[in-house]
Write a protein that holds these residues in place. Structure first.
Motif, PDB file in Angstrom:
ATOM      1  N   LYS A 228       9.387 -19.037  -9.966  1.00  0.00           N
ATOM      2  CA  LYS A 228       9.413 -20.035  -8.891  1.00  0.00           C
ATOM      3  C   LYS A 228       9.296 -19.390  -7.514  1.00  0.00           C
ATOM      4  O   LYS A 228       8.909 -20.057  -6.543  1.00  0.00           O
ATOM      5  N   ASN A 229       9.647 -18.125  -7.431  1.00  0.00           N
ATOM      6  CA  ASN A 229       9.637 -17.438  -6.144  1.00  0.00           C
ATOM      7  C   ASN A 229       8.540 -16.370  -6.049  1.00  0.00           C
ATOM      8  O   ASN A 229       8.622 -15.475  -5.193  1.00  0.00           O
ATOM      9  N   CYS A 230       7.551 -16.461  -6.899  1.00  0.00           N
ATOM     10  CA  CYS A 230       6.495 -15.450  -6.901  1.00  0.00           C
ATOM     11  C   CYS A 230       5.554 -15.637  -5.702  1.00  0.00           C
ATOM     12  O   CYS A 230       5.363 -16.752  -5.208  1.00  0.00           O
ATOM     13  N   TYR A 231       4.994 -14.541  -5.246  1.00  0.00           N
ATOM     14  CA  TYR A 231       4.046 -14.536  -4.140  1.00  0.00           C
ATOM     15  C   TYR A 231       2.837 -13.703  -4.565  1.00  0.00           C
ATOM     16  O   TYR A 231       2.876 -12.468  -4.506  1.00  0.00           O
ATOM     17  N   PRO A 232       1.761 -14.354  -4.992  1.00  0.00           N
ATOM     18  CA  PRO A 232       0.577 -13.634  -5.488  1.00  0.00           C
ATOM     19  C   PRO A 232       0.032 -12.570  -4.540  1.00  0.00           C
ATOM     20  O   PRO A 232      -0.381 -11.496  -4.981  1.00  0.00           O
ATOM     21  N   GLU A 233       0.049 -12.851  -3.242  1.00  0.00           N
ATOM     22  CA  GLU A 233      -0.476 -11.878  -2.294  1.00  0.00           C
ATOM     23  C   GLU A 233       0.394 -10.618  -2.272  1.00  0.00           C
ATOM     24  O   GLU A 233      -0.112  -9.495  -2.244  1.00  0.00           O
ATOM     25  N   ASN A 234       1.689 -10.831  -2.271  1.00  0.00           N
ATOM     26  CA  ASN A 234       2.601  -9.687  -2.332  1.00  0.00           C
ATOM     27  C   ASN A 234       2.449  -8.934  -3.646  1.00  0.00           C
ATOM     28  O   ASN A 234       2.518  -7.701  -3.697  1.00  0.00           O
TER      29      ASN A 234
ATOM     30  N   MET B 189       1.846  -5.002  -4.094  1.00  0.00           N
ATOM     31  CA  MET B 189       2.837  -4.188  -4.791  1.00  0.00           C
ATOM     32  C   MET B 189       2.208  -3.434  -5.960  1.00  0.00           C
ATOM     33  O   MET B 189       2.489  -2.250  -6.173  1.00  0.00           O
ATOM     34  N   ALA B 190       1.371  -4.119  -6.706  1.00  0.00           N
ATOM     35  CA  ALA B 190       0.705  -3.482  -7.845  1.00  0.00           C
ATOM     36  C   ALA B 190      -0.208  -2.350  -7.372  1.00  0.00           C
ATOM     37  O   ALA B 190      -0.252  -1.277  -7.975  1.00  0.00           O
ATOM     38  N   LYS B 191      -0.903  -2.595  -6.278  1.00  0.00           N
ATOM     39  CA  LYS B 191      -1.800  -1.569  -5.738  1.00  0.00           C
ATOM     40  C   LYS B 191      -1.014  -0.348  -5.300  1.00  0.00           C
ATOM     41  O   LYS B 191      -1.426   0.798  -5.528  1.00  0.00           O
ATOM     42  N   TYR B 192       0.147  -0.569  -4.664  1.00  0.00           N
ATOM     43  CA  TYR B 192       0.991   0.534  -4.212  1.00  0.00           C
ATOM     44  C   TYR B 192       1.447   1.386  -5.395  1.00  0.00           C
ATOM     45  O   TYR B 192       1.583   2.610  -5.279  1.00  0.00           O
ATOM     46  N   MET B 193       1.670   0.731  -6.532  1.00  0.00           N
ATOM     47  CA  MET B 193       2.089   1.445  -7.740  1.00  0.00           C
ATOM     48  C   MET B 193       0.889   1.841  -8.608  1.00  0.00           C
ATOM     49  O   MET B 193       1.016   2.051  -9.814  1.00  0.00           O
TER      50      MET B 193
ATOM     51  N   GLY C 281       5.747 -10.323  -7.076  1.00  0.00           N
ATOM     52  CA  GLY C 281       5.511 -10.295  -5.644  1.00  0.00           C
ATOM     53  C   GLY C 281       6.742 -10.646  -4.832  1.00  0.00           C
ATOM     54  O   GLY C 281       6.631 -11.110  -3.693  1.00  0.00           O
ATOM     55  N   ILE C 282       7.922 -10.445  -5.406  1.00  0.00           N
ATOM     56  CA  ILE C 282       9.169 -10.774  -4.722  1.00  0.00           C
ATOM     57  C   ILE C 282       9.695  -9.528  -4.014  1.00  0.00           C
ATOM     58  O   ILE C 282       9.880  -8.483  -4.644  1.00  0.00           O
ATOM     59  N   LYS C 283       9.954  -9.644  -2.728  1.00  0.00           N
ATOM     60  CA  LYS C 283      10.451  -8.504  -1.968  1.00  0.00           C
ATOM     61  C   LYS C 283      11.859  -8.119  -2.432  1.00  0.00           C
ATOM     62  O   LYS C 283      12.596  -8.952  -2.947  1.00  0.00           O
ATOM     63  N   THR C 284      12.202  -6.873  -2.227  1.00  0.00           N
ATOM     64  CA  THR C 284      13.448  -6.317  -2.759  1.00  0.00           C
ATOM     65  C   THR C 284      14.675  -7.138  -2.388  1.00  0.00           C
ATOM     66  O   THR C 284      15.513  -7.453  -3.253  1.00  0.00           O
ATOM     67  N   GLU C 285      14.815  -7.493  -1.133  1.00  0.00           N
ATOM     68  CA  GLU C 285      15.990  -8.239  -0.695  1.00  0.00           C
ATOM     69  C   GLU C 285      16.095  -9.589  -1.404  1.00  0.00           C
ATOM     70  O   GLU C 285      17.181  -9.993  -1.850  1.00  0.00           O
ATOM     71  N   ASP C 286      14.963 -10.284  -1.535  1.00  0.00           N
ATOM     72  CA  ASP C 286      14.957 -11.589  -2.205  1.00  0.00           C
ATOM     73  C   ASP C 286      15.218 -11.434  -3.703  1.00  0.00           C
ATOM     74  O   ASP C 286      15.946 -12.228  -4.300  1.00  0.00           O
ATOM     75  N   ARG C 287      14.616 -10.400  -4.290  1.00  0.00           N
ATOM     76  CA  ARG C 287      14.830 -10.164  -5.725  1.00  0.00           C
ATOM     77  C   ARG C 287      16.299  -9.922  -6.021  1.00  0.00           C
ATOM     78  O   ARG C 287      16.851 -10.481  -6.978  1.00  0.00           O
ATOM     79  N   ARG C 288      16.938  -9.099  -5.213  1.00  0.00           N
ATOM     80  CA  ARG C 288      18.347  -8.785  -5.438  1.00  0.00           C
ATOM     81  C   ARG C 288      19.241 -10.002  -5.240  1.00  0.00           C
ATOM     82  O   ARG C 288      20.245 -10.166  -5.930  1.00  0.00           O
TER      83      ARG C 288
END
Length: 237
Positions: free
Chosen positions: A28-34, A38-42, A50-57
């Motif tokens: 429900k909180n996914c962000y395709p652009e993020n 993120m995948a490219k960075y890894m 695509g959930i940022k660390t703060e939101d994921r936690r």
């Protein structure tokens, strides 16, 4: 139905229910652009919501609290199921469950789980967290296992086990076995593997916060590769 089987099914329902809730919340909180970034960075090794660390936690913390009794009964099973999911955010949650639940409660046999974590879905972000916060904590609780475990990891052909053997003492400070760290650096100093050279420098740099003279002396007399030297001495000058 036998009571033992009934209890097993009940516990399975609990932690599958927790995992389902977590997956649903992340979806429900996914962000395709993020997720793409993120995948490219890894280097596209993993899929992301695509959930940022703060939101994921924050999401994880909320659902964790709602299910903490059930999680406490089966932390290893739940963590492993999460860690073998496709999305990296779920894998991070699996690691965090073990950090929360097992500190001070490790069993000797947990080293097999730890090794499996290190060699599964491996990349620097997961391996470094596991090495410091899980392997490192385990060996503090079972210090007599250190020599055998580190020798086995260090002699492995798996670079992530090698890296973990170098990094597990991060955060040990005055408890650091510097002779062991030096031995690991000597063993791997001719490695051309970026992640190994970087690990040696990082481990030495961390210990330099506790004993800068010893690290400076070792680095200047050990013929490490330039990357390791640079990382080790970064904060000493």
């Amino acid at each position: 139905m036998p009571l033992k089987l009934l209890l097993k099914l009940k516990l399975t329902f609990y932690f599958m229910n927790f995992i389902h809730k977590l997956e649903t919340a992340f979806q429900k909180n996914c962000y395709p652009e993020n997720a793409y970034a993120m995948a490219k960075y890894m280097r596209n090794h993993f899929s992301f919501y695509g959930i940022k660390t703060e939101d994921r936690r924050l999401i994880f913390k909320t659902i964790y609290k709602e299910n903490q009794i059930e999680i406490a009964k089966n932390p290893r099973e739940i963590a492993w199921k999460l860690y073998t999911k496709s999305q990296r955010e779920l894998q991070y949650c699996g690691i965090e469950i073990l950090i929360k639940q097992l500190k001070g409660n490790y069993e000797k046999e947990d080293i097999q789980l730890i090794e499996n974590l290190i060699i599964t879905n491996s990349w620097w972000d997961s391996v470094d967290t596991i090495a410091k916060n899980i392997l490192g904590e385990y060996l503090l609780e079972f210090p007599l296992e250190t020599e055998n475990v580190i020798e086995r990891f260090s002699n492995s052909e798996n670079r992530w086990l090698n890296r973990s053997a170098i990094l597990f003492q991060l955060g040990y400070k005055e408890k650091t076995n510097f002779d062991l760290l030096k031995s690991e650096c000597e063993k791997h100093k001719n490695s051309n593997e970026f992640f190994i050279q970087k690990a040696m420098g990082w481990a030495l740099r961390e210990y330099a916060k506790t004993n800068p003279e010893a690290v400076n002396d070792f680095v200047n007399n050990s013929n490490l590769k330039n990357l390791s030297k640079k990382e080790a001495l970064k904060n000493l000058f």
